[in-house]
Design an enzyme around this catalytic site. Structure first.
Site, PDB file in Angstrom:
ATOM      1  N   GLY A  11      -2.776   3.815   8.527  1.00 56.20           N
ATOM      2  CA  GLY A  11      -1.371   3.932   8.151  1.00 56.20           C
ATOM      3  C   GLY A  11      -1.270   4.229   6.660  1.00 56.20           C
ATOM      4  CB  VAL A  13      -3.149   0.520   2.871  1.00 58.14           C
ATOM      5  CG1 VAL A  13      -4.264   0.157   1.898  1.00 58.14           C
ATOM      6  CG2 VAL A  13      -1.827  -0.098   2.416  1.00 58.14           C
ATOM      7  CB  VAL A 129      -2.493 -10.828  -4.481  1.00 56.91           C
ATOM      8  CG1 VAL A 129      -1.386 -11.344  -5.402  1.00 56.91           C
ATOM      9  CG2 VAL A 129      -2.792 -11.833  -3.386  1.00 56.91           C
ATOM     10  CE  LYS A 202       1.773  -9.161  -1.507  1.00 57.44           C
ATOM     11  NZ  LYS A 202       2.833  -8.202  -1.879  1.00 57.44           N
ATOM     12  N   GLY A 304       2.280   0.577  -2.015  1.00 54.29           N
ATOM     13  CA  GLY A 304       2.174   2.043  -1.915  1.00 54.29           C
ATOM     14  C   GLY A 304       0.748   2.444  -1.620  1.00 54.29           C
TER      15      GLY A 304
END
Ligand code: NDP
Ligand SMILES: N[C@@H](CC=O)C(=O)O
Ligand code: NA
Length: 432
Positions: A11, A13, A129, A202, A304
């Protein structure tokens, strides 16, 4: 020597990671030692951001994690299951694992790291993170000799993007969320972003690393940004603040709570002079305070494809470097995770904060006096009280308190809400 990568997920990443792996020119030479061996997806016919030979793709992810030829499994499917089981199976088959999955690590990190330590393999999670920002490895390594006092961050790109656009353009929450999803920042289910769960995952991971103990994710207090309105953003601005979703982890300063940690996620009014107030858009920042280093701030793109893939691929080459230099890989003390005990978290009622409250009250004499009296009776001292707007016979009152124990504040607030003169209390936000 080539190391075979079994990639789970293609996807946002996953595609960013493939893009780096297939374009090594001008990057670290160790990328030349990596071979993209298999890629697992859910739907073979889906259009992809990167073009790969058909024979690389499969829907059989279990075959990838158990394939003898695979050296490093890179888990980028997200979610809890089957991600958790696939990671555990990969470890059981002696594979090193790289993951960006904070949801799995924050909930099942104990199980996963116990298995990895027993199997003598690494589980690396820099991308989990702060996206592309190096923060996990610095906490493990460069900051490892410090006594960490606090970690305070903006660690969810989606909510920071939404709050920044609401601030800058007065845009509507829903409309900006759609943009964040189309840019690939949001989780598959954006509830995790908007309700603060992603940031809570995170900060649980960061706190475990910073304070050297396991954190039970379900004990992390978490509030999201759904209730933040344009009115609050505008009043905050007038009072000299920006509203940010902060994740905060610090040692409890109370002498009665030695070794306790305060860990929480909530929208916060951040003074304009504070370094986190000016972090906008998808950018994340994490401010770490340690002894003797003092304050250190990490800043960059927290979500992103490209930035997150940068962190994923850096973990892959860290593992490749170990495989290349050590004939018998043993857990590297600065890269593996060995803490066993669980940290105790302070209950939220015991936390000390300042509060911003927006109330709608009947516009009558003595209302402000009554408010002051109730707060005062609970030991809550008021820093400022401003009656700002009028709507027919209603007045809008904005109060900022001095630092106070949260339990006392909540008791006072419950009494205030019961006052006949109070119409509604639309917002209660903590102040840094
Ligand atoms: N997006 C971001 O900016 C960031 C994401 N992350 C983390 O990275 C991970 C991946 O996120 P992202 O790339 O955004 O997610 P996407 O939803 O964009 O991609 C998920 C991929 O995994 C595949 N997949 C999902 N479930 C299965 C399954 N059961 N079996 C086979 N394949 C499956 C999907 O296949 P198919 O394509 O066929 O549907 C897809 O290729 C998550 O853990 C996320 O939290 C971390 C930092 C930033
Ligand atoms: N959805 C997350 C992606 C990265 O972790 C975010 O918005 O920060
Ligand atoms: Na990172």
């Amino acid at each position: 020597m080539a190391y075979n990568i079994g990639l789970l997920g293609l996807g946002t990443v996953g595609a960013g990671t493939v893009d780096i792996l297939l374009n090594p020119e001008g990057r670290h030479p160790l990328l030349g030692d990596l071979n993209l061996y298999r890629v697992g997806v859910r739907d073979l016919n889906k259009p992809r951001a990167v073009k790969l030979p058909d024979e690389l793709l499969t829907t059989d992810l279990e075959a990838i994690v158990s394939d003898e030829a695979v050296d490093i499994v890179v888990e980028l499917i997200g979610g809890l299951e089957p991600a958790r089981s696939l990671i555990l199976q990969a470890i059981a088959h002696g594979k090193h694992v790289v993951t960006a999955n904070k949801a799995v690590i924050s909930r099942y990190g104990d199980e996963i790291y116990d298995a990895a330590n027993a199997a003598g393999v690494y589980v690396m999670l820099e991308a989990a993170v702060g996206g592309g920002i190096p923060v996990i490895n610095p906490l493990k390594q460069a900051l490892g000799v410090n006594r960490i006092q606090s970690v305070i961050g903006i660690i969810n790109g989606t909510t920071n993007y939404i709050l920044s656009r609401m601030q800058q353009e007065g845009s509507d929450f829903g409309e900006v969320l759609v943009d964040a999803q189309s840019l690939g920042y949001a989780e598959a289910d954006p509830t995790a972003d908007v309700d603060g769960w992603d940031a809570a995952d995170k900060i649980a991971i960061l706190a475990a690393l910073a304070f050297g103990g396991r954190v039970k994710r379900e004990e992390v207090h978490c509030e999201g940004i759904r209730s933040i309105s344009a009115a609050d953003i505008s009043y905050a601005q007038k009072l000299g603040f920006r509203i940010k979703l902060l994740a905060i982890a610090r040692r409890d300063p109370s002498p009665d709570a030695i070794d306790h940690l305060q860990i929480r996620v909530h929208p916060t009014l951040v003074p304009l002079s504070h370094p986190l107030a000016s972090i906008n858009g998808v950018f994340n920042a994490i401010l770490v305070e340690g002894d003797p280093i003092g304050p250190v701030m990490f800043y960059g793109q927290g979500a992103g494809a490209g930035p997150t893939a940068s962190a994923v691929t850096s973990d892959i080459i860290n593992i490749a470097a170990i495989l290349k230099t050590e004939t018998e890989p043993i857990p590297h003390p600065l890269l593996s995770c060995t803490h066993q005990h669980y940290c105790t978290l302070t209950r939220v009622e015991e936390l000390e904060s300042r509060f911003y409250i927006r109330l709608i009250a009947k516009d009558r004499p003595k209302v402000i006096g009554h408010l002051g009296m109730i707060f005062g009776e609970h030991g809550v001292s008021l820093e400022s009280v401003v009656q700002i707007g009028f709507r027919e016979d209603l007045a809008e009152i904005v109060i900022v308190t001095h630092e106070t124990r949260e339990g006392n504040f909540r008791e006072a607030l419950a009494e205030v809400e019961d006052l006949e003169e109070i119409d509604t209390v639309p917002s209660v936000i903590r102040v840094l």
